[in-house]
Write an enzyme that holds these catalytic residues in place. Structure first.
Site, PDB file in Angstrom:
ATOM      1  N   HIS A  48     137.449 -72.874  40.089  1.00 41.40           N
ATOM      2  CA  HIS A  48     137.689 -72.714  38.654  1.00 41.40           C
ATOM      3  C   HIS A  48     138.140 -71.299  38.309  1.00 41.40           C
ATOM      4  O   HIS A  48     138.954 -71.104  37.405  1.00 41.40           O
ATOM      5  CB  HIS A  48     136.409 -73.062  37.890  1.00 41.40           C
ATOM      6  N   HIS A  94     137.740 -78.744  29.761  1.00 44.04           N
ATOM      7  CA  HIS A  94     136.279 -78.807  29.824  1.00 44.04           C
ATOM      8  C   HIS A  94     135.908 -80.230  30.228  1.00 44.04           C
ATOM      9  O   HIS A  94     135.141 -80.918  29.557  1.00 44.04           O
ATOM     10  CB  HIS A  94     135.643 -78.389  28.498  1.00 44.04           C
TER      11      HIS A  94
END
Length: 737
Positions: A48, A94
């Site tokens: 990420h 998200h």
């Protein structure tokens, strides 16, 4: 440095680090890391934050143009929109948090992307999103839709920024991993943009905003891993948002920026204090020293490890002019926010973290980012599918019945139930509301505006990643063009499965190549973005979903087009060539039950030529009624224009030499439906011919029905009822399982 916790292979694995990556850490620092240092490496080296599987390929994307002020590498991208103004925008995912806890996952996705924009000195003026859910019959999908939509609306509405556009789709491949991609757009003066690069030795590092808690610890690591049946246990890694605190943070930051006291500023997003501090120092070739005793905490007894990895929301890190410290503190205290000097910049190029008088971490700051693993993962090209000949397909329904069926399917039904939960009018500058090709938002008092869209067709990307990547960019470009906007730049959100599987990595590589080719051909550079990998549960990955967020300018918001018929008697024209391409079409999937075939190819030269022609028509006020042809082809474009206005149409001619079902439902690219006054039609046809652009007179606007050659009349009112009814009925549990 004390290390009271034994670093075992199991502990290393729990931090998402592979044995060879841990060995790389040992070689880099020459010793065993402390527990806090292990957490820091875990945060900085996960997928990420480090983009270790994607960086190699992202470097091939076009990121520059004369109007690009800042490309990828900062909190958000920046483009010049003229008159001394800049547009600052980015999209982020998200996904994993929203699957575990849909309301808070979506909420904090919106909050995080808004911070990325106002960290750079911009006032946010619009939000968009792109959502993907599983099969509507899946037992969890209704709950996820409800929570995600409520979360997006709850944060954006409370914060006070309009949510003006987006895209929502359903497919069984998202059963275990829904996608929540959030995009924020802001404006600032071109000479008042703030960056994350720290400068000056001995300058104070200031913590701003809300207090630090234990929410979100390992959030970035969790977002870099596959899901399994125990994913519900990861609920503690989902952050909790407070939009009212963020609104205060926005106003305090913008007020502080106006004082000239900010040297560098960074949002505390993924990996919280760790990532923000390291990035600011490394970009400025400086060391950073932090004293965690000074960090405002809302929970008792937090350890250094917890403070460094917390992803509590509504927090910023800033390097401040030491002469303006008191002034800055007064501003934040006025807004009721925490302001604490928690460290300083140094000339050591070390990242030093102290707590209770002890050194908890002492690491080389540049290497934390620069030496993150970079993988050239093996990949295999996606096998090509064959074109499906329209003549080989016997339609199971009449074309009229097929239209009625398609407008009431999960993908093509009206999404009003979703966007009416978002305040799309707050701030008073929304010119074109959700539901059309692109939203339009006025810039300050106008007349200039921004045209905004988000788009991707995952089924195309699955069948042919290269063409699918091209199409996603071309579709965003077309959406902006269809309202009269000049496309300028894009942000992307690249959502894929497990990159350690060569076929998934092949999808990623193919889509990147397609996106890059289209962006270059259309002068539509990528200025920001996000990669979300490991969207996979128990080995089943999502469809490749490289969402494209597009931004363009509208010279005068009073001169734009809408995807609706305007006036009875107008002549309906089709711009662009129709070959009747049915492979991967929604008609083939939802009417014939076949999800197969090669997707339509994207001729980028034709996209540019046809789009420039249509944009010129709008800007010269020759038409204000335009809709691009995409999902469902010509038939659905006509139906949507009729439903948007309540006006029917009589279609006298269809593209020649094709079966009617192919002419109506083929998803050929680079096409627009345009309606013009009768006095304009012949001249427009002549102009198109002179420009080498295919154009066909289809028929005229008028009446209460959509009349197609050889078909029973279709009531526009009944069509609209079916179109508008599916989603609210589904959410009320009257359709689906």
């Amino acid at each position: 440095m004390k290390n009271n916790i034994a670093i075992t292979p199991d502990l290393v694995a729990q931090h998402g680090l592979k044995p060879d990556e841990y060995q790389r850490i040992l070689d880099l620092i020459g010793r065993e890391p402390t527990f806090t240092e292990l957490g820091i490496f875990s945060a900085m080296w996960n997928e990420h934050c480090s983009y270790k599987s994607s960086r190699l390929h992202l470097k091939t994307l076009p990121t520059k143009a004369p109007w690009v002020i800042q490309g990828p590498g900062e909190n958000a991208g920046v483009i010049d929109i003229g008159d001394g103004m800049a547009c600052i925008f980015k999209m982020e995912s998200h996904n994993h948090p929203s699957f575990i806890e849909p309301y808070q996952g979506a909420t904090t996705g919106v909050g995080g992307i808004l911070r990325d924009v106002f960290t750079m000195g911009a006032r946010p003026i619009a939000c968009l999103n792109a959502l993907r859910f599983g099969d509507p019959s899946h037992p969890k999908v209704r709950h996820l839709v409800s929570g995600v939509v409520a979360g997006i609306g709850g944060y954006g509405n409370s914060f006070g920024v309009p949510t003006v556009g987006g895209q929502t789709g359903f497919h069984t491949r998202y059963d275990g991993n829904n996608l929540v991609n959030a995009m924020a757009v802001g404006i600032a003066k071109t000479d008042e943009i703030f960056y994350a690069k720290a400068t000056g030795v001995g300058n104070p590092i200031v913590y701003l905003g809300s207090k630090t808690g234990r929410d979100g610890i390992h959030g970035a690591t969790m977002a870099s891993a596959e899901f399994d049946d125990a994913s519900e246990e990861k609920r503690p890694t989902v952050q909790v948002g407070d939009p009212f605190a963020e609104k205060l943070l926005l106003e305090a930051c913008l007020e502080l920026m106006r004082t000239g006291s900010v040297i560098a500023i960074q949002d505390m997003g993924a990996a919280g204090l760790t990532c923000s501090a390291v990035e600011m120092g490394a970009k400025g070739d400086l060391g950073i020293e932090l004293d965690l005793d000074k960090v405002p905490c809302r929970e008792e007894g937090m350890t250094a490890y917890e403070m460094m990895l917390s992803e509590s929301q509504e927090r910023m890190l800033m390097v401040l002019d030491p002469q303006r410290e008191k002034e800055a503190e007064a501003i934040f205290r006025k807004w009721g926010l925490d302001f604490a000097v928690i460290g300083k910049t140094t000339d050591t190029l070390r990242f030093v973290v102290k707590h209770h008088g002890e050194v908890m971490a002492d690491l080389p700051i540049k290497e934390l980012g620069d030496e993150a693993p970079l993988y050239d993962r093996p990949w295999v090209e996606t096998p090509r599918q064959q074109r499906i000949a329209a003549e080989t397909i016997t339609p199971p329904l009449s074309n009229a019945d097929a239209i009625k069926k398609l407008v009431a399917t999960p993908d093509l039904c009206a999404k009003r139930w979703i966007w009416e939960q978002y305040d799309h009018l707050i701030l008073g500058n929304t010119v074109q509301a959700p539901g059309g090709d692109a939203a339009i938002v006025r810039v300050e008092d106008g007349p200039k505006g921004l045209a905004l869209t988000s788009d991707v067709t995952p089924r195309y990307c699955e069948a042919d990643p290269f063409e699918g990547g091209k199409q996603a960019v071309a579709e965003a470009w077309r959406n902006i063009t269809a309202v009269g906007g000049q496309p300028l730049a894009l942000t992307d959100n690249l959502n894929f499965g497990n990159p350690e599987r060569p076929e998934i990595m092949g999808q990623f590589v193919g889509c990147i190549k397609g996106i890059g080719e289209a962006a270059r051909a259309l002068d539509f550079p990528i200025v920001s973005g996000n990669v979300s990998l490991y969207n996979e549960t128990n080995g089943r990955g999502i469809l490749p979903t490289p969402t494209i967020g597009g931004v363009g300018t509208v010279k005068d918001v009073n001169v734009h087009a809408v995807a609706a018929f305007r006036q009875a008697g107008d002549v309906i024209l089709l711009i662009g060539e129709t070959q009747g391409w049915l492979g991967q079409s929604v008609w083939l999937r939802d009417v014939c039950g076949r999800e197969e075939g090669a997707p339509p190819p994207v001729d980028l030269a034709a996209e540019r030529r046809n789009g420039d022609f249509v944009r010129g028509l709008i800007q010269k006020k020759r038409t204000s009624s335009v809709h691009d042809c995409s999902d469902g082809g010509l038939a659905i474009a006509l139906a949507e224009m009729a439903m948007a206005s309540g006006l029917g149409a009589t279609i006298d001619a269809l593209p020649a030499n094709l079966p009617a079902h192919a002419a109506l439902f083929g998803e050929d690219q680079a096409r627009y439906v345009v309606a013009v006054a009768p006095s304009e039609a012949d001249q427009l046809m002549a102009d198109a011919k002179a420009a080498g652009i295919p154009a066909l007179k289809l028929g005229t606007v008028g009446g209460a029905n959509l009349n197609l050659p050889g078909e029973s009349p279709i009531s526009v009112a009944e069509l609209k009822q079916a179109h508008e009814g599916w989603l609210p009925n589904y959410m009320a549990a009257t359709v689906g399982n």
